[in-house]
Design an enzyme around this catalytic site. Structure first.
Site, PDB file in Angstrom:
ATOM      1  N   LYS A  49       1.386  13.247   6.213  1.00  0.00           N
ATOM      2  CA  LYS A  49       1.630  12.592   4.912  1.00  0.00           C
ATOM      3  C   LYS A  49       2.879  13.183   4.262  1.00  0.00           C
ATOM      4  O   LYS A  49       3.079  14.396   4.263  1.00  0.00           O
ATOM      5  CB  LYS A  49       0.408  12.753   3.998  1.00  0.00           C
ATOM      6  CG  LYS A  49       0.542  11.943   2.718  1.00  0.00           C
ATOM      7  CD  LYS A  49      -0.792  11.683   2.063  1.00  0.00           C
ATOM      8  CE  LYS A  49      -0.612  10.945   0.740  1.00  0.00           C
ATOM      9  NZ  LYS A  49      -0.045   9.603   0.935  1.00  0.00           N
ATOM     10  N   HIS A  68      -5.161  15.386   2.824  1.00  0.00           N
ATOM     11  CA  HIS A  68      -4.758  14.347   3.784  1.00  0.00           C
ATOM     12  C   HIS A  68      -4.223  15.001   5.052  1.00  0.00           C
ATOM     13  O   HIS A  68      -3.882  16.185   5.070  1.00  0.00           O
ATOM     14  CB  HIS A  68      -3.659  13.455   3.193  1.00  0.00           C
ATOM     15  CG  HIS A  68      -4.171  12.420   2.244  1.00  0.00           C
ATOM     16  ND1 HIS A  68      -4.356  12.683   0.914  1.00  0.00           N
ATOM     17  CD2 HIS A  68      -4.547  11.132   2.441  1.00  0.00           C
ATOM     18  CE1 HIS A  68      -4.835  11.592   0.324  1.00  0.00           C
ATOM     19  NE2 HIS A  68      -4.959  10.639   1.227  1.00  0.00           N
ATOM     20  N   GLY A 115       0.811  -1.220   0.000  1.00  0.00           N
ATOM     21  CA  GLY A 115       0.000   0.000   0.000  1.00  0.00           C
ATOM     22  C   GLY A 115       0.840   1.264   0.000  1.00  0.00           C
ATOM     23  O   GLY A 115       0.293   2.365  -0.143  1.00  0.00           O
TER      24      GLY A 115
HETATM   25  P1  NAD Z   1       3.548   5.778   9.129  1.00  0.00           P
HETATM   26  O1  NAD Z   1       4.694   6.733   9.005  1.00  0.00           O
HETATM   27  O2  NAD Z   1       2.625   5.912  10.296  1.00  0.00           O
HETATM   28  O3  NAD Z   1       4.097   4.268   9.132  1.00  0.00           O
HETATM   29  C1  NAD Z   1       5.179   3.806   8.367  1.00  0.00           C
HETATM   30  C2  NAD Z   1       5.946   2.846   9.239  1.00  0.00           C
HETATM   31  O4  NAD Z   1       6.947   2.208   8.430  1.00  0.00           O
HETATM   32  C3  NAD Z   1       6.693   3.552  10.395  1.00  0.00           C
HETATM   33  O5  NAD Z   1       6.380   2.901  11.622  1.00  0.00           O
HETATM   34  C4  NAD Z   1       8.163   3.374  10.014  1.00  0.00           C
HETATM   35  O6  NAD Z   1       9.027   3.279  11.139  1.00  0.00           O
HETATM   36  C5  NAD Z   1       8.092   2.063   9.253  1.00  0.00           C
HETATM   37  N1  NAD Z   1       9.303   1.796   8.464  1.00  0.00           N
HETATM   38  C6  NAD Z   1      10.080   2.669   7.771  1.00  0.00           C
HETATM   39  N2  NAD Z   1      11.141   2.017   7.252  1.00  0.00           N
HETATM   40  C7  NAD Z   1      11.016   0.707   7.596  1.00  0.00           C
HETATM   41  C8  NAD Z   1      11.791  -0.453   7.361  1.00  0.00           C
HETATM   42  N3  NAD Z   1      12.924  -0.412   6.653  1.00  0.00           N
HETATM   43  N4  NAD Z   1      11.369  -1.636   7.865  1.00  0.00           N
HETATM   44  C9  NAD Z   1      10.230  -1.730   8.595  1.00  0.00           C
HETATM   45  N5  NAD Z   1       9.450  -0.631   8.865  1.00  0.00           N
HETATM   46  C10 NAD Z   1       9.853   0.554   8.370  1.00  0.00           C
HETATM   47  O7  NAD Z   1       2.750   5.887   7.742  1.00  0.00           O
HETATM   48  P2  NAD Z   1       1.258   5.380   7.399  1.00  0.00           P
HETATM   49  O8  NAD Z   1       0.292   6.501   7.557  1.00  0.00           O
HETATM   50  O9  NAD Z   1       0.985   4.087   8.084  1.00  0.00           O
HETATM   51  O10 NAD Z   1       1.391   5.169   5.826  1.00  0.00           O
HETATM   52  C11 NAD Z   1       2.359   4.298   5.282  1.00  0.00           C
HETATM   53  C12 NAD Z   1       2.252   4.271   3.765  1.00  0.00           C
HETATM   54  O11 NAD Z   1       0.992   3.721   3.379  1.00  0.00           O
HETATM   55  C13 NAD Z   1       2.318   5.643   3.069  1.00  0.00           C
HETATM   56  O12 NAD Z   1       3.046   5.517   1.859  1.00  0.00           O
HETATM   57  C14 NAD Z   1       0.870   5.980   2.793  1.00  0.00           C
HETATM   58  O13 NAD Z   1       0.702   6.852   1.697  1.00  0.00           O
HETATM   59  C15 NAD Z   1       0.349   4.598   2.466  1.00  0.00           C
HETATM   60  N6  NAD Z   1      -1.092   4.418   2.628  1.00  0.00           N
HETATM   61  C16 NAD Z   1      -1.714   3.711   1.660  1.00  0.00           C
HETATM   62  C17 NAD Z   1      -3.065   3.421   1.763  1.00  0.00           C
HETATM   63  C18 NAD Z   1      -3.707   2.518   0.743  1.00  0.00           C
HETATM   64  O14 NAD Z   1      -4.925   2.259   0.821  1.00  0.00           O
HETATM   65  N7  NAD Z   1      -2.943   2.005  -0.224  1.00  0.00           N
HETATM   66  C19 NAD Z   1      -3.791   3.894   2.866  1.00  0.00           C
HETATM   67  C20 NAD Z   1      -3.135   4.612   3.861  1.00  0.00           C
HETATM   68  C21 NAD Z   1      -1.768   4.868   3.726  1.00  0.00           C
END
Ligand code: NAD
Length: 266
Positions: free
Chosen positions: A158, A154, A97
């Site tokens: 973000k 958003h 995602g």
């Molecule tokens: P967030 O920053 O809350 O979470 C991301 C997590 O990934 C963090 O905890 C971070 O520490 C972790 N991370 C970073 N590098 C890492 C690694 N090498 N190994 C393991 N973990 C690692 O962000 P979020 O709001 O949860 O969103 C995450 C992504 O999902 C974004 O790109 C967002 O745009 C996307 N998103 C997509 C959808 C969808 O429906 N496709 C919906 C919501 C968010």
């Protein structure tokens, strides 16, 4: 199905863990975080607000790929690219995602999809996937005398813009018009821009508060407008969609699938 969650301490990661624990068709295989994260060593389920599972947050995604049937990834583009490479070594299925991937990062996902089923979608909600189909259809029906503008908002945390969903909507509109989005996209406007170019697809981005995701596709003509819009009031819709996608991969051949495939909208 044994499902692992990379980025399990993130906003989406925690909700995904909670959903996996609540879903009878799923078993939690474990969770990882980035090296040095304060979440490392904590109980994956407790982080998600659930009773302890005995599974500790690790930082070795490769080890998780080896034991999981599928890994769900909502992290950051660099991490997702690395995870896709590791998943390819184990032929582990993925649901991805993360948004904002570069072409090189996307190539690693294509490479994984030759070995295992992968569902990738900028937005996992049913509503947005319906909106993608409607946008393509309306763009096709209306033709060039309607200007297309895509507006999104958003939450303040973000890190990419325009959102992956806004770009996917732009792609759908471009597909309807049989043009290449890259050739007509106006992603930013600032200063003395001159008049709007006919055929452009424009984007506008708003950021603030805790907005889960709002998208509108505006078709602006002479004396009339059509606006298609979607509001997410909770991230739960993305989480449910991701787990539905994970279960859908069971028994599927390797390939890159979209949420529209999962929902039977293609
Ligand atoms: P967030 O920053 O809350 O979470 C991301 C997590 O990934 C963090 O905890 C971070 O520490 C972790 N991370 C970073 N590098 C890492 C690694 N090498 N190994 C393991 N973990 C690692 O962000 P979020 O709001 O949860 O969103 C995450 C992504 O999902 C974004 O790109 C967002 O745009 C996307 N998103 C997509 C959808 C969808 O429906 N496709 C919906 C919501 C968010």
């Amino acid at each position: 199905m044994k499902i692992g969650v990379v980025g399990c301490a993130g906003r989406m990661g925690r909700m995904l863990v909670a959903e996996i624990l609540a879903n009878k068709g799923c078993e939690l295989a474990g969770g990882t975080e980035m090296v040095g994260s304060p979440a490392i060593g904590q109980d994956v389920a407790v982080l998600a607000g659930r009773p302890g599972s005995g599974l500790q947050v690790g930082d070795d995604a490769g080890a998780l790929m080896a034991v999981a049937d599928l890994v769900v990834d909502f992290t950051v583009p660099d991490a997702t690219a690395a995870h896709a490479r590791q998943a390819a070594e184990h032929a582990t299925a993925m649901v991805i995602g993360t948004t904002g991937l570069s072409a090189e990062q996307q190539a690693l996902i294509h490479a994984l999809a030759r070995k295992a089923p992968v569902v990738q979608a900028a937005n996992m909600s049913v509503g947005i996937n319906l909106l993608l189909g409607l946008t393509e259809q309306v763009a096709k029906s209306l033709g060039d005398d309607f200007d297309i503008e895509i507006l999104e908002m958003h939450h303040r945390h973000k890190i990419d813009a325009p959102s992956g969903t806004a770009l996917a909507l732009g792609d759908a509109a471009a597909k309807g018009r049989q043009v290449d989005l890259a050739a007509v996209a106006q992603r930013v406007r600032d200063g003395h821009t001159g008049e709007r170019k006919p055929g452009d697809i424009g984007f506008a981005t708003l950021r603030g508060g805790d907005v889960a995701g709002e998208h509108s596709v505006i078709f602006a003509g002479e004396a009339e407008q059509i606006v298609l819009s979607h509001k997410a009031t909770s991230r739960a819709i993305f989480v449910r969609g991701a787990i539905r996608a994970a279960l859908w991969t069971e028994g599927r051949p390797p390939g890159l699938y979209s949420m529209r495939d999962v929902l039977g909208l293609t």
